[in-house]
Structures are given as structure tokens and as C-alpha cells.
Design a protein around this motif. Sequence first.
Motif, mmCIF file in Angstrom:
data_model
loop_
_atom_site.group_PDB
_atom_site.id
_atom_site.type_symbol
_atom_site.label_atom_id
_atom_site.label_comp_id
_atom_site.label_asym_id
_atom_site.label_seq_id
_atom_site.Cartn_x
_atom_site.Cartn_y
_atom_site.Cartn_z
ATOM 1 N N MET A 1 0.836 -1.197 0.000
ATOM 2 C CA MET A 1 0.000 0.000 0.000
ATOM 3 C C MET A 1 0.869 1.244 0.000
ATOM 4 S SD MET A 1 -2.850 -1.188 2.818
ATOM 5 C CE MET A 1 -3.886 0.245 2.619
ATOM 6 N N ALA A 2 0.536 2.183 -0.852
ATOM 7 C CA ALA A 2 1.274 3.445 -0.925
ATOM 8 C C ALA A 2 0.441 4.420 -1.727
ATOM 9 C CB ALA A 2 2.642 3.241 -1.567
ATOM 10 N N LEU A 3 0.809 5.660 -1.637
ATOM 11 C CA LEU A 3 0.087 6.720 -2.326
ATOM 12 C C LEU A 3 1.011 7.446 -3.292
ATOM 13 C CD1 LEU A 3 -1.730 8.019 0.844
ATOM 14 C CD2 LEU A 3 -2.899 7.047 -1.142
ATOM 15 N N ARG A 4 0.427 7.985 -4.354
ATOM 16 C CA ARG A 4 1.189 8.738 -5.338
ATOM 17 C C ARG A 4 0.896 10.226 -5.179
ATOM 18 N NH1 ARG A 4 -1.468 6.318 -10.544
ATOM 19 N NH2 ARG A 4 -3.189 6.014 -9.080
ATOM 20 N N PRO A 5 1.909 11.085 -5.066
ATOM 21 C CA PRO A 5 1.653 12.525 -5.188
ATOM 22 C C PRO A 5 1.296 12.837 -6.643
ATOM 23 C CG PRO A 5 3.747 12.080 -4.074
ATOM 24 C CD PRO A 5 3.300 10.806 -4.713
ATOM 25 N N VAL A 6 0.069 13.287 -6.883
ATOM 26 C CA VAL A 6 -0.368 13.473 -8.267
ATOM 27 C C VAL A 6 -0.576 14.935 -8.649
ATOM 28 C CG1 VAL A 6 -1.392 11.195 -8.528
ATOM 29 C CG2 VAL A 6 -2.779 13.068 -7.605
ATOM 30 N N GLN A 7 -0.786 15.815 -7.660
ATOM 31 C CA GLN A 7 -0.983 17.216 -8.023
ATOM 32 C C GLN A 7 -0.725 18.117 -6.829
ATOM 33 O OE1 GLN A 7 -5.001 16.802 -9.423
ATOM 34 N NE2 GLN A 7 -5.908 17.426 -7.483
ATOM 35 N N VAL A 8 -0.353 19.349 -7.158
ATOM 36 C CA VAL A 8 -0.259 20.417 -6.169
ATOM 37 C C VAL A 8 -1.571 21.189 -6.229
ATOM 38 C CG1 VAL A 8 0.951 22.526 -5.517
ATOM 39 C CG2 VAL A 8 2.233 20.572 -6.411
ATOM 40 N N ASN A 9 -2.205 21.341 -5.097
ATOM 41 C CA ASN A 9 -3.478 22.044 -5.004
ATOM 42 C C ASN A 9 -3.201 23.485 -4.579
ATOM 43 O OD1 ASN A 9 -5.930 23.076 -3.493
ATOM 44 N ND2 ASN A 9 -6.759 21.103 -4.162
ATOM 45 N N ILE A 10 -3.638 24.444 -5.389
ATOM 46 C CA ILE A 10 -3.452 25.869 -5.096
ATOM 47 C C ILE A 10 -4.814 26.526 -4.967
ATOM 48 C CG2 ILE A 10 -2.512 28.070 -5.900
ATOM 49 C CD1 ILE A 10 -0.396 26.561 -7.434
ATOM 50 N N LYS A 11 -5.061 27.188 -3.867
ATOM 51 C CA LYS A 11 -6.308 27.926 -3.684
ATOM 52 C C LYS A 11 -6.152 29.313 -4.301
ATOM 53 C CE LYS A 11 -7.674 25.626 0.625
ATOM 54 N NZ LYS A 11 -6.536 24.696 0.713
ATOM 55 N N ALA A 12 -7.212 29.795 -4.950
ATOM 56 C CA ALA A 12 -7.146 31.102 -5.620
ATOM 57 C C ALA A 12 -8.527 31.725 -5.697
ATOM 58 C CB ALA A 12 -6.567 30.953 -7.020
ATOM 59 N N ARG A 13 -8.569 33.039 -5.627
ATOM 60 C CA ARG A 13 -9.845 33.751 -5.816
ATOM 61 C C ARG A 13 -10.272 33.703 -7.282
ATOM 62 N NH1 ARG A 13 -9.834 39.372 -2.569
ATOM 63 N NH2 ARG A 13 -12.077 39.013 -2.665
ATOM 64 N N ASP A 14 -9.305 33.792 -8.185
ATOM 65 C CA ASP A 14 -9.575 33.683 -9.618
ATOM 66 C C ASP A 14 -8.813 32.468 -10.131
ATOM 67 O OD1 ASP A 14 -9.835 33.906 -12.362
ATOM 68 O OD2 ASP A 14 -9.576 36.082 -12.400
ATOM 69 N N HIS A 15 -9.442 31.308 -10.025
ATOM 70 C CA HIS A 15 -8.719 30.061 -10.315
ATOM 71 C C HIS A 15 -8.351 29.936 -11.785
ATOM 72 C CE1 HIS A 15 -12.273 27.727 -11.958
ATOM 73 N NE2 HIS A 15 -12.910 28.659 -11.280
ATOM 74 N N LEU A 16 -9.173 30.483 -12.674
ATOM 75 C CA LEU A 16 -8.841 30.377 -14.091
ATOM 76 C C LEU A 16 -7.634 31.246 -14.428
ATOM 77 C CD1 LEU A 16 -9.473 29.160 -16.797
ATOM 78 C CD2 LEU A 16 -11.167 30.965 -17.181
ATOM 79 N N ALA A 17 -7.552 32.459 -13.875
ATOM 80 C CA ALA A 17 -6.411 33.333 -14.150
ATOM 81 C C ALA A 17 -5.124 32.750 -13.584
ATOM 82 C CB ALA A 17 -6.665 34.728 -13.571
ATOM 83 N N VAL A 18 -5.194 32.212 -12.371
ATOM 84 C CA VAL A 18 -3.998 31.614 -11.769
ATOM 85 C C VAL A 18 -3.609 30.353 -12.529
ATOM 86 C CG1 VAL A 18 -3.090 30.518 -9.682
ATOM 87 C CG2 VAL A 18 -4.390 32.648 -9.520
ATOM 88 N N GLY A 19 -4.589 29.582 -12.964
ATOM 89 C CA GLY A 19 -4.277 28.408 -13.778
ATOM 90 C C GLY A 19 -3.605 28.784 -15.081
ATOM 91 N N ARG A 20 -4.093 29.827 -15.725
ATOM 92 C CA ARG A 20 -3.457 30.277 -16.970
ATOM 93 C C ARG A 20 -2.027 30.741 -16.731
ATOM 94 N NH1 ARG A 20 -8.807 33.621 -18.893
ATOM 95 N NH2 ARG A 20 -9.805 31.960 -20.118
ATOM 96 N N PHE A 21 -1.802 31.428 -15.609
ATOM 97 C CA PHE A 21 -0.445 31.860 -15.286
ATOM 98 C C PHE A 21 0.485 30.659 -15.192
ATOM 99 C CE2 PHE A 21 2.879 32.282 -12.104
ATOM 100 C CZ PHE A 21 3.573 33.382 -12.566
ATOM 101 N N TRP A 22 0.062 29.638 -14.430
ATOM 102 C CA TRP A 22 0.946 28.485 -14.235
ATOM 103 C C TRP A 22 1.124 27.685 -15.518
ATOM 104 C CZ3 TRP A 22 4.455 28.004 -10.783
ATOM 105 C CH2 TRP A 22 4.328 28.700 -9.584
ATOM 106 N N ALA A 23 0.113 27.640 -16.353
ATOM 107 C CA ALA A 23 0.274 26.964 -17.634
ATOM 108 C C ALA A 23 1.324 27.671 -18.490
ATOM 109 C CB ALA A 23 -1.068 26.911 -18.368
ATOM 110 N N GLU A 24 1.269 29.004 -18.524
ATOM 111 C CA GLU A 24 2.273 29.769 -19.273
ATOM 112 C C GLU A 24 3.651 29.616 -18.644
ATOM 113 O OE1 GLU A 24 2.150 31.487 -22.010
ATOM 114 O OE2 GLU A 24 0.006 31.471 -22.440
ATOM 115 N N ALA A 25 3.714 29.605 -17.325
ATOM 116 C CA ALA A 25 4.992 29.486 -16.629
ATOM 117 C C ALA A 25 5.676 28.161 -16.931
ATOM 118 C CB ALA A 25 4.786 29.647 -15.124
ATOM 119 N N LEU A 26 4.892 27.092 -17.016
ATOM 120 C CA LEU A 26 5.457 25.754 -17.146
ATOM 121 C C LEU A 26 5.474 25.238 -18.584
ATOM 122 C CD1 LEU A 26 3.645 24.169 -14.058
ATOM 123 C CD2 LEU A 26 5.987 25.063 -14.156
#
Length: 246
Positions: A1-26
Motif C-alpha cells: 500500500m502506498a500513495l502517489r503525489p499526483v498534483q499540487v493544489n493551489i487555492k485562488a480567488r480567480d482560479h482560471l487566471a492563476v491556472g493560466r499563469f501556471w500553464a504559461e509558466a510551465l
Amino acid sequence: MALRPVQVNIKARDHLAVGRFWAEALGWNVFRPGATTYVGPGEGFAWPDPVAVGIDVVPVPEPKTPAKNRLHLDLATTSAAHQEELVARLLTLGATRVDVGQGDVPWAVLADPEGNEFCVLEPREVYRDTGPIAALVVDCADPRAMARFWGEAVDWTLREVNDDHAVLRSATAGGPYLDFYRTPEPKTVPDRVHLDLLPYPGDDKAAEAQRLRALGARDLDIGQGDVPWTCLTDPEGHEFCVLAPS
């Protein structure tokens, strides 16, 4: 038994804008499988990615407090010119330079448009095969204790541990590192950034959560109500979630 780290969860007031930022960054893409904004590599939505740790940006009404996040991302670069170009591009996308007491260091400390801190590292050979995210970095009081807990909690391999630093990475030798650094400041507020872990197909989420409790995890109630994931904290109070297998 073990778990996989699959995602970093980021809280945001404007989740779409922050998501777009990170997509462009990466250099990744934005996907919206539901009420959150998911950022991951590839042209089509595939979750979980077999190597990369994605980013899931979740909408919340509260702004970030002035307290520094206990978890942040380190971004990899391949040359001094690449580091300079990436920092300049991120600033045009809405990032800001921040001072977290780093002093004179070869990496750049920035924050995303909602104030979540991250670093753009100078070229380092150790991160040549990680992809754009070099490391997931956690501030902690006791790296050895964190290595004991997280080394049992997830299926990543312990690479290094001492009084000041502990390092884990997937046994596949791909994707980011998980680094724990000793820091003097105590945790004071809930984090805006945390890890989401996923059981393997056929494993039982409830049994995995109970295994983590036996290792020192504690249940966390943030008003989530009846949801298919389990909210926990590690022995130092870092929040994380165990997701339901898809």
C-alpha cells in the motif's frame, strides 16, 4: 500500500487566471474537468500524469494572508540565459519579486498573481531531467521526522536525509523532487498550497487514510462537508488530501 503525489493544489480567488499563469509558466496546458482549473502537460486531458505532478487550482473566496506558504514550487532552468528569460517572462505574466529573507542568492524568488511564492532556480545538474518543476519544497521544523512520515506515506524513494534537509523522489527517476528544509518559523495559518495524494487502482482510500493516521497524520476539518476525498495533516500540520481512485 502506498500513495502517489499526483498534483499540487493551489487555492485562488480567480482560479482560471492563476491556472493560466501556471500553464504559461510551465509550458503546459489548462484543462477544466470540473469546478477547478487543472494545469498539466500534453495536449489532451490525462489524469493522473504518469510522471509529472500537475497543478489543480481551486476557487476560494478568501485572499492569501501575508504569511509565506509552507509549500512552494522550484522551477528548473537549463542555463543562465534561460533563467533570465524565464524570470522576465513571468514578470510580464503577472508575477512579482518578493523578499522572504533570502538574501543574496543565485535563484529568483517570485510570487504568482495571487501572492503564492515560488523560485526560479539557477541551472543545476541534479534537475536536468525533472521537467519544468524541479522540486516541491516544504518548510518544516524536523526534516528527519518528515522523512519518516512521508517516506512511509508515499511511494517515492528517500534520497537524502540529515538534520537540515530531506529529499524524496519517484522511483521512476522522473518528475520533481520533494524537499523538506528546516526553517525556524512555525506554521501559523492554513496553507494556500498543498499536496494531493492518490491511491493506486484497487487500493482502498479509507484504508490508506487509516494507515496515514497510524503514521501520525491527523484529520482536518476545513468545512469540506461530504466530499469524496479525505483531508489530513502530517505530524507538523501540513495539510494534504487523499483523493478517491478514479
